[in-house]
Motif scaffolding. Structure first.
Motif, PDB file in Angstrom:
ATOM      1  N   ALA A  86       0.812  -1.229   0.000  1.00 29.84           N
ATOM      2  CA  ALA A  86       0.000   0.000   0.000  1.00 29.84           C
ATOM      3  C   ALA A  86       0.838   1.270   0.000  1.00 29.84           C
ATOM      4  N   VAL A  87       2.118   1.153  -0.340  1.00 31.05           N
ATOM      5  CA  VAL A  87       2.994   2.327  -0.366  1.00 31.05           C
ATOM      6  C   VAL A  87       2.764   3.160  -1.624  1.00 31.05           C
ATOM      7  N   ASN A  88       2.712   2.496  -2.778  1.00 30.93           N
ATOM      8  CA  ASN A  88       2.652   3.209  -4.061  1.00 30.93           C
ATOM      9  C   ASN A  88       1.218   3.627  -4.362  1.00 30.93           C
ATOM     10  N   SER A  89       0.777   4.667  -3.690  1.00 31.42           N
ATOM     11  CA  SER A  89      -0.617   5.083  -3.795  1.00 31.42           C
ATOM     12  C   SER A  89      -0.994   5.503  -5.207  1.00 31.42           C
ATOM     13  N   VAL A 109      -1.105   4.820   8.961  1.00 34.10           N
ATOM     14  CA  VAL A 109       0.020   4.549   8.070  1.00 34.10           C
ATOM     15  C   VAL A 109      -0.457   3.824   6.815  1.00 34.10           C
ATOM     16  N   GLN A 110      -1.366   2.867   6.983  1.00 32.61           N
ATOM     17  CA  GLN A 110      -1.868   2.122   5.827  1.00 32.61           C
ATOM     18  C   GLN A 110      -3.197   2.655   5.306  1.00 32.61           C
ATOM     19  N   THR A 111      -4.011   3.257   6.185  1.00 35.33           N
ATOM     20  CA  THR A 111      -5.362   3.664   5.769  1.00 35.33           C
ATOM     21  C   THR A 111      -5.429   5.109   5.294  1.00 35.33           C
ATOM     22  N   GLY A 112      -4.425   5.930   5.600  1.00 36.95           N
ATOM     23  CA  GLY A 112      -4.475   7.337   5.262  1.00 36.95           C
ATOM     24  C   GLY A 112      -4.227   7.623   3.794  1.00 36.95           C
ATOM     25  N   MET A 113      -4.432   8.867   3.401  1.00 42.44           N
ATOM     26  CA  MET A 113      -4.177   9.349   2.036  1.00 42.44           C
ATOM     27  C   MET A 113      -5.016   8.629   0.982  1.00 42.44           C
ATOM     28  N   GLY A 114      -6.328   8.533   1.268  1.00 42.94           N
ATOM     29  CA  GLY A 114      -7.271   8.070   0.260  1.00 42.94           C
ATOM     30  C   GLY A 114      -7.486   6.576   0.177  1.00 42.94           C
ATOM     31  N   ARG A 115      -6.745   5.780   0.910  1.00 47.13           N
ATOM     32  CA  ARG A 115      -6.826   4.324   0.777  1.00 47.13           C
ATOM     33  C   ARG A 115      -8.226   3.794   1.055  1.00 47.13           C
ATOM     34  N   LEU A 124     -11.119  10.727  -5.450  1.00 43.34           N
ATOM     35  CA  LEU A 124     -11.649   9.822  -4.432  1.00 43.34           C
ATOM     36  C   LEU A 124     -12.954   9.164  -4.891  1.00 43.34           C
ATOM     37  N   ASP A 125     -13.710   9.832  -5.754  1.00 44.28           N
ATOM     38  CA  ASP A 125     -14.892   9.189  -6.345  1.00 44.28           C
ATOM     39  C   ASP A 125     -14.473   7.954  -7.139  1.00 44.28           C
ATOM     40  N   SER A 126     -13.367   8.076  -7.858  1.00 47.37           N
ATOM     41  CA  SER A 126     -12.860   6.944  -8.624  1.00 47.37           C
ATOM     42  C   SER A 126     -12.376   5.825  -7.708  1.00 47.37           C
ATOM     43  N   VAL A 127     -11.710   6.185  -6.616  1.00 50.31           N
ATOM     44  CA  VAL A 127     -11.267   5.185  -5.636  1.00 50.31           C
ATOM     45  C   VAL A 127     -12.464   4.383  -5.141  1.00 50.31           C
ATOM     46  N   ASN A 128     -13.549   5.070  -4.808  1.00 52.17           N
ATOM     47  CA  ASN A 128     -14.730   4.382  -4.296  1.00 52.17           C
ATOM     48  C   ASN A 128     -15.404   3.520  -5.354  1.00 52.17           C
ATOM     49  N   ASN A 145      -0.799 -10.780  -2.035  1.00 53.10           N
ATOM     50  CA  ASN A 145      -0.257 -10.875  -0.684  1.00 53.10           C
ATOM     51  C   ASN A 145      -1.160 -11.759   0.162  1.00 53.10           C
ATOM     52  N   ALA A 146      -0.547 -12.650   0.943  1.00 47.79           N
ATOM     53  CA  ALA A 146      -1.285 -13.490   1.878  1.00 47.79           C
ATOM     54  C   ALA A 146      -0.717 -13.262   3.280  1.00 47.79           C
ATOM     55  N   PRO A 147      -1.274 -12.313   4.050  1.00 47.17           N
ATOM     56  CA  PRO A 147      -0.744 -12.061   5.388  1.00 47.17           C
ATOM     57  C   PRO A 147      -0.962 -13.228   6.340  1.00 47.17           C
ATOM     58  N   ARG A 148      -1.870 -14.115   5.971  1.00 45.51           N
ATOM     59  CA  ARG A 148      -2.053 -15.381   6.686  1.00 45.51           C
ATOM     60  C   ARG A 148      -2.507 -16.426   5.670  1.00 45.51           C
ATOM     61  N   PRO A 149      -2.333 -17.712   5.949  1.00 43.97           N
ATOM     62  CA  PRO A 149      -2.576 -18.746   4.930  1.00 43.97           C
ATOM     63  C   PRO A 149      -3.989 -18.779   4.370  1.00 43.97           C
ATOM     64  N   SER A 150      -4.976 -18.318   5.139  1.00 49.39           N
ATOM     65  CA  SER A 150      -6.362 -18.427   4.690  1.00 49.39           C
ATOM     66  C   SER A 150      -6.933 -17.095   4.221  1.00 49.39           C
ATOM     67  N   LEU A 151      -6.057 -16.172   3.796  1.00 47.72           N
ATOM     68  CA  LEU A 151      -6.544 -14.848   3.430  1.00 47.72           C
ATOM     69  C   LEU A 151      -5.629 -14.204   2.406  1.00 47.72           C
ATOM     70  N   LEU A 152      -6.228 -13.561   1.402  1.00 50.19           N
ATOM     71  CA  LEU A 152      -5.486 -12.762   0.432  1.00 50.19           C
ATOM     72  C   LEU A 152      -5.819 -11.295   0.654  1.00 50.19           C
ATOM     73  N   ARG A 153      -4.787 -10.438   0.617  1.00 46.46           N
ATOM     74  CA  ARG A 153      -4.985  -9.003   0.812  1.00 46.46           C
ATOM     75  C   ARG A 153      -4.681  -8.263  -0.486  1.00 46.46           C
ATOM     76  N   PHE A 154      -5.519  -7.259  -0.795  1.00 49.00           N
ATOM     77  CA  PHE A 154      -5.394  -6.502  -2.039  1.00 49.00           C
ATOM     78  C   PHE A 154      -5.184  -5.027  -1.712  1.00 49.00           C
ATOM     79  N   MET A 155      -4.093  -4.454  -2.234  1.00 47.44           N
ATOM     80  CA  MET A 155      -3.721  -3.065  -1.981  1.00 47.44           C
ATOM     81  C   MET A 155      -3.265  -2.410  -3.278  1.00 47.44           C
ATOM     82  N   PRO A 156      -4.133  -2.354  -4.286  1.00 53.21           N
ATOM     83  CA  PRO A 156      -3.700  -1.807  -5.584  1.00 53.21           C
ATOM     84  C   PRO A 156      -3.428  -0.314  -5.497  1.00 53.21           C
ATOM     85  N   ALA A 157      -2.823   0.215  -6.539  1.00 51.58           N
ATOM     86  CA  ALA A 157      -2.686   1.664  -6.649  1.00 51.58           C
ATOM     87  C   ALA A 157      -4.074   2.292  -6.608  1.00 51.58           C
ATOM     88  N   LEU A 158      -4.170   3.476  -6.023  1.00 51.06           N
ATOM     89  CA  LEU A 158      -5.467   4.140  -5.923  1.00 51.06           C
ATOM     90  C   LEU A 158      -6.002   4.550  -7.289  1.00 51.06           C
TER      91      LEU A 158
END
Length: 396
Positions: A46-49, A221-227, A300-304, A360-373
């Motif tokens: 989630a760094v490369n917003s 840190v992860q949720t700010g700046m439009g995420r 932000l409308d596009s993000v949503n 990304n799989a932060p745990r074996p039973s879950l996939l996490r998605f953090m695309p560019a905004l």
């Protein structure tokens, strides 16, 4: 191009890495040393917003690098002041201290809260944090984190971080005593599995903090700046935190973080806080470019819109494969698997031909998605289609 093992041997071993070297990136795409392309839905966690090598950030860095890189934090510089004004103008906070990382911003928040406790609450120092939370990798922020096993890794921990359960107000209330100074949480626990704090819970924490004269700290840190679809996640609850930390998306790939606080909480005196690179004009110039892009009309409308598309697509995949649904806020989402094959899916996605995909799989039973905004609708559809193929292959 041959993989350079000698270069690997010169790096300190801290994690398992595949034998590939990324050499360039643009938007949602990366290219490795062999010319293979990868659709990136991790984006540096989630760094490369704005995706890889966003033109506005590249321009800002180039222009600023020709003028002034680092005059020392003992002096003012215009980009830092300009970025601080943008952040305070768009939030409930009055002051900003710039850092180089999220861990450093959170460390600063801990120090600020403890200093406030010395002055305002008879030396109170405890900060209530949460199980499965993640606040960084310094000794203090690891102690504040609720990541399993971290209490033993570099023992002894820093004292003063009792752990409550997210979305359980009674568990917080039970930990408050005369040594408590603050409550600190991520509005969405990212590393913990993309678990949002409910609106009612955030409002309950604000009320509880007010009742006991405590500070409320949001780690964005992860949720700010439009995420999450608003500039800051705390806005979704209609509350006013006392302290907020930012990093990751604020720099769109460069090392930049921020500690934001309301005026009455800003109790540092000269010498309490600092940092050689903090608030340097090069990073601040990048931050300005990012802020202006994210706050531009319609962004932000596009993000949503993309968040809704991703959520619906993941729900459809879940229904098809008998998984356990999806959750998240904005473009921070998780697909809850029905079995522990997350790592296998991540590995196969990366190795997929002719183009790979980064998940990304932060745990074996879950996939996490953090695309560019600014991910496109077509790129989300492409990811969902490929993920369907990959799941079929893994589970064949």
């Amino acid at each position: 191009m041959k993989f350079d093992q000698s270069g690997v041997d010169a790096l300190m071993e801290i994690t398992s890495r595949p034998e590939l070297v990324f050499v360039r990136g643009q938007g949602s795409w990366l290219e490795d040393h062999n010319g293979k392309r990868y659709l990136d839905f991790v984006q540096g966690w989630a760094v490369n917003s704005l995706g890889h090598c966003p033109p506005e950030v590249v321009r800002a860095l180039g222009m600023q690098a020709e003028q002034l890189i680092n005059p020392s934090p003992a002096f003012y510089n215009q980009p830092a002041m300009d970025l601080a004004k943008r952040l305070t103008g768009a939030s409930c906070f009055d002051r900003v201290f710039f850092t180089n990382s999220g861990a450093e911003a959170n460390e600063g928040a801990i120090k600020l809260a403890r200093k406030w406790g010395q002055l305002k609450r008879n030396g109170a120092y405890k900060i209530i944090t949460f199980d499965h939370s993640f606040h960084g990798r310094t000794l203090a922020t690891m102690s504040a984190s609720g990541k399993p096993g971290w209490d033993k890794m570099f023992a002894p921990q820093v004292d003063g971080f009792p752990k409550a359960d997210l979305n359980d107000l009674d568990s917080v209330r039970a930990l408050i005593d005369d040594q408590t100074v603050a409550i600190m949480l991520e509005p969405v626990q990212g590393e913990g599995g993309v678990i949002p704090a409910t609106v009612e819970y955030m409002q309950g924490l604000r009320k509880l903090a007010d009742e006991h004269g405590l500070l409320l700290i949001v780690d964005e840190v992860q949720t700010g700046m439009g995420r999450t679809g608003t500039l800051f996640a705390y806005e979704r609850s209609g509350i006013t935190p006392d302290i907020m930390t930012l990093a990751k998306g604020i720099g769109a790939g460069v090392p930049l973080g921020a500690l934001c606080a309301r005026e009455e909480v800003c109790v540092f005196v000269h010498g309490d806080q600092g940092g050689t690179y903090n608030g340097n004009p090069l990073m601040a110039a990048a931050g300005i470019a990012v802020f202006d892009a994210i706050t531009a009309p319609g962004f932000l409308d596009s993000v949503n819109a993309r968040a809704q598309q991703l959520s619906e697509g993941l729900l459809a995949l879940s229904a098809k494969w008998g998984m356990k649904g999806e959750r998240g806020v904005g473009l921070l989402r998780a697909l809850m698997l029905d079995r522990d094959d997350g790592v296998a899916i991540v590995n196969m996605a990366r190795d997929w031909a002719p183009e790979g995909m980064l998940l990304n799989a932060p745990r074996p039973s879950l996939l996490r998605f953090m695309p560019a905004l600014n991910v496109t609708a077509q790129e989300i559809d492409l990811m969902l289609g490929r993920l369907d193929e990959i799941v079929a292959k893994v589970r064949a």
